[in-house]
Design a protein around this motif. Structure first.
Motif, PDB file in Angstrom:
ATOM      1  N   GLY A 171     -15.475 -25.065   5.841  1.00 50.88           N
ATOM      2  CA  GLY A 171     -15.935 -25.761   4.641  1.00 50.88           C
ATOM      3  C   GLY A 171     -16.491 -24.804   3.596  1.00 50.88           C
ATOM      4  N   LYS A 172     -17.219 -23.776   4.035  1.00 45.85           N
ATOM      5  CA  LYS A 172     -17.762 -22.803   3.088  1.00 45.85           C
ATOM      6  C   LYS A 172     -16.647 -22.039   2.372  1.00 45.85           C
ATOM      7  CE  LYS A 172     -21.270 -20.067   3.690  1.00 45.85           C
ATOM      8  NZ  LYS A 172     -22.244 -19.122   4.281  1.00 45.85           N
ATOM      9  N   HIS A 173     -15.588 -21.736   3.104  1.00 46.13           N
ATOM     10  CA  HIS A 173     -14.445 -21.058   2.483  1.00 46.13           C
ATOM     11  C   HIS A 173     -13.832 -21.934   1.394  1.00 46.13           C
ATOM     12  CE1 HIS A 173     -10.832 -18.632   2.072  1.00 46.13           C
ATOM     13  NE2 HIS A 173     -10.120 -19.725   2.263  1.00 46.13           N
ATOM     14  N   LEU A 174     -13.629 -23.215   1.690  1.00 50.23           N
ATOM     15  CA  LEU A 174     -13.062 -24.137   0.699  1.00 50.23           C
ATOM     16  C   LEU A 174     -14.007 -24.307  -0.489  1.00 50.23           C
ATOM     17  CD1 LEU A 174     -11.730 -26.916   3.117  1.00 50.23           C
ATOM     18  CD2 LEU A 174     -10.404 -25.094   2.024  1.00 50.23           C
ATOM     19  N   PHE A 175     -15.291 -24.471  -0.203  1.00 50.12           N
ATOM     20  CA  PHE A 175     -16.303 -24.640  -1.250  1.00 50.12           C
ATOM     21  C   PHE A 175     -16.344 -23.412  -2.158  1.00 50.12           C
ATOM     22  CE2 PHE A 175     -20.706 -24.035  -2.704  1.00 50.12           C
ATOM     23  CZ  PHE A 175     -20.988 -25.249  -3.299  1.00 50.12           C
ATOM     24  N   THR A 176     -16.332 -22.230  -1.555  1.00 53.87           N
ATOM     25  CA  THR A 176     -16.395 -20.990  -2.322  1.00 53.87           C
ATOM     26  C   THR A 176     -15.202 -20.858  -3.257  1.00 53.87           C
ATOM     27  OG1 THR A 176     -17.625 -19.910  -0.540  1.00 53.87           O
ATOM     28  CG2 THR A 176     -16.547 -18.480  -2.146  1.00 53.87           C
ATOM     29  N   SER A 177     -14.024 -21.201  -2.763  1.00 51.91           N
ATOM     30  CA  SER A 177     -12.818 -21.119  -3.594  1.00 51.91           C
ATOM     31  C   SER A 177     -12.930 -22.013  -4.819  1.00 51.91           C
ATOM     32  CB  SER A 177     -11.584 -21.508  -2.778  1.00 51.91           C
ATOM     33  OG  SER A 177     -11.366 -20.598  -1.717  1.00 51.91           O
ATOM     34  N   VAL A 178     -13.514 -23.187  -4.635  1.00 47.66           N
ATOM     35  CA  VAL A 178     -13.657 -24.130  -5.752  1.00 47.66           C
ATOM     36  C   VAL A 178     -14.696 -23.640  -6.757  1.00 47.66           C
ATOM     37  CG1 VAL A 178     -14.378 -26.461  -6.399  1.00 47.66           C
ATOM     38  CG2 VAL A 178     -12.884 -26.123  -4.426  1.00 47.66           C
ATOM     39  N   VAL A 179     -15.884 -23.261  -6.290  1.00 54.05           N
ATOM     40  CA  VAL A 179     -16.958 -22.909  -7.236  1.00 54.05           C
ATOM     41  C   VAL A 179     -16.675 -21.594  -7.951  1.00 54.05           C
ATOM     42  CG1 VAL A 179     -18.669 -24.200  -5.918  1.00 54.05           C
ATOM     43  CG2 VAL A 179     -18.404 -21.757  -5.497  1.00 54.05           C
TER      44      VAL A 179
END
Length: 276
Positions: A171-179
């Motif tokens: 989830g952190k990987h996906l979140f980081t890509s978005v932000v």
């Protein structure tokens, strides 16, 4: 259970950047009575969803006030819980209502009473003109709360802050890509983050999660390994995205399940400016 991803930067590099980007899921029994996010009838400064479970009415999992106070809680995955323990949701609402203690002082006092509760992790924050502060305390970890360093990306699931469970890392990987995508509009950012929160990929096997969750069934632990939990009677029933921009404008978006039905959802959004 629950999961939270957030990034805060008290001094964003541009006017279009954000002091806070937070994306969170609330996982709960589908039939547990709750009130969707709104400003409180008895305190129009505070915005949150509310628990309506008998004996725990008025607790919450995530909320923010117009004065810049924010709190969010997750449970700590344990094999056994004490049914007589105090309700953890009040830790959120009590902080939001508290006009005397700052975020760290509130957690410092709570740390002396942590044994009265089942396992939890609590984030408390203040977003003010002079300084933004985010603090963390988990009653199954260090005896002292900590003040978090700004400009980092944090993840909190059902173990201690940033414990590298596979679901949290995914989830952190996906979140980081978005932000990190500077091209997204505010609406686009919200929609992309809702997409992250609804990722149902199972992150199994995960020995760390399974070891902490001894006493729970294998099917449940497998379901809990996804960012978005989906099982017959329990799972993710609320997504929340909170944005605070450089000027103190807040966007609070909630997507919540209707009628205990995983195919029925309603989305609401609130905008306001932080008060000095």
């Amino acid at each position: 259970m629950c999961i939270i991803f957030f990034k805060f930067d008290p001094r964003p590099a541009s006017k279009n950047a954000y002091r806070l980007i937070l994306a969170a899921n609330r996982d709960e029994l589908y039939n547990r009575p709750s009130k969707a996010a709104d400003f409180w009838a008895n305190n129009s400064e505070i915005l949150s969803g509310l628990d309506l479970e008998y004996g725990k009415e008025g607790g919450s999992w995530l909320g923010i006030s117009k004065r810049g106070k924010l709190a969010a809680i997750t449970n700590y995955l344990e094999g056994r819980v004490n049914p007589e323990a105090q309700g953890r949701g009040f830790l959120v609402t009590n902080y939001l209502m508290d006009k005397e203690q700052d975020s760290y002082s509130y957690l410092r006092k709570l740390s002396t009473e942590g044994h009265l509760y089942n396992g939890f992790n609590l984030i408390t924050a203040e977003f003010k003109t002079k300084e933004d502060i985010v603090c963390y305390y988990g009653n199954r970890g260090s005896p002292e709360p900590i003040q978090l360093k700004p400009a980092g990306i944090y993840g909190l699931s059902n173990s201690l802050l940033d414990t590298p469970w596979r679901k949290l890392e995914h989830g952190k990987h996906l979140f980081t890509s978005v932000v990190n995508n500077q091209l997204l509009s505010s609406d686009g950012l919200v929609q992309e983050l809702l997409g992250v929160l609804n990722n149902r990929e199972l992150n199994t096997p995960d020995p760390a999660q399974e070891s902490q969750g001894k006493g729970h069934s294998k099917p449940l632990l497998e379901a809990l390994s996804a960012v978005c939990v989906c099982s017959p009677h329990y799972g993710t029933r609320t997504n929340t995205v909170i944005l605070i921009d450089a000027a103190g404008n807040v966007t609070f978006t909630e997507r919540t399940m209707l009628n205990c039905d995983t195919s029925q959802w309603s989305t609401s959004s609130f905008q306001f400016k932080l008060q000095e």
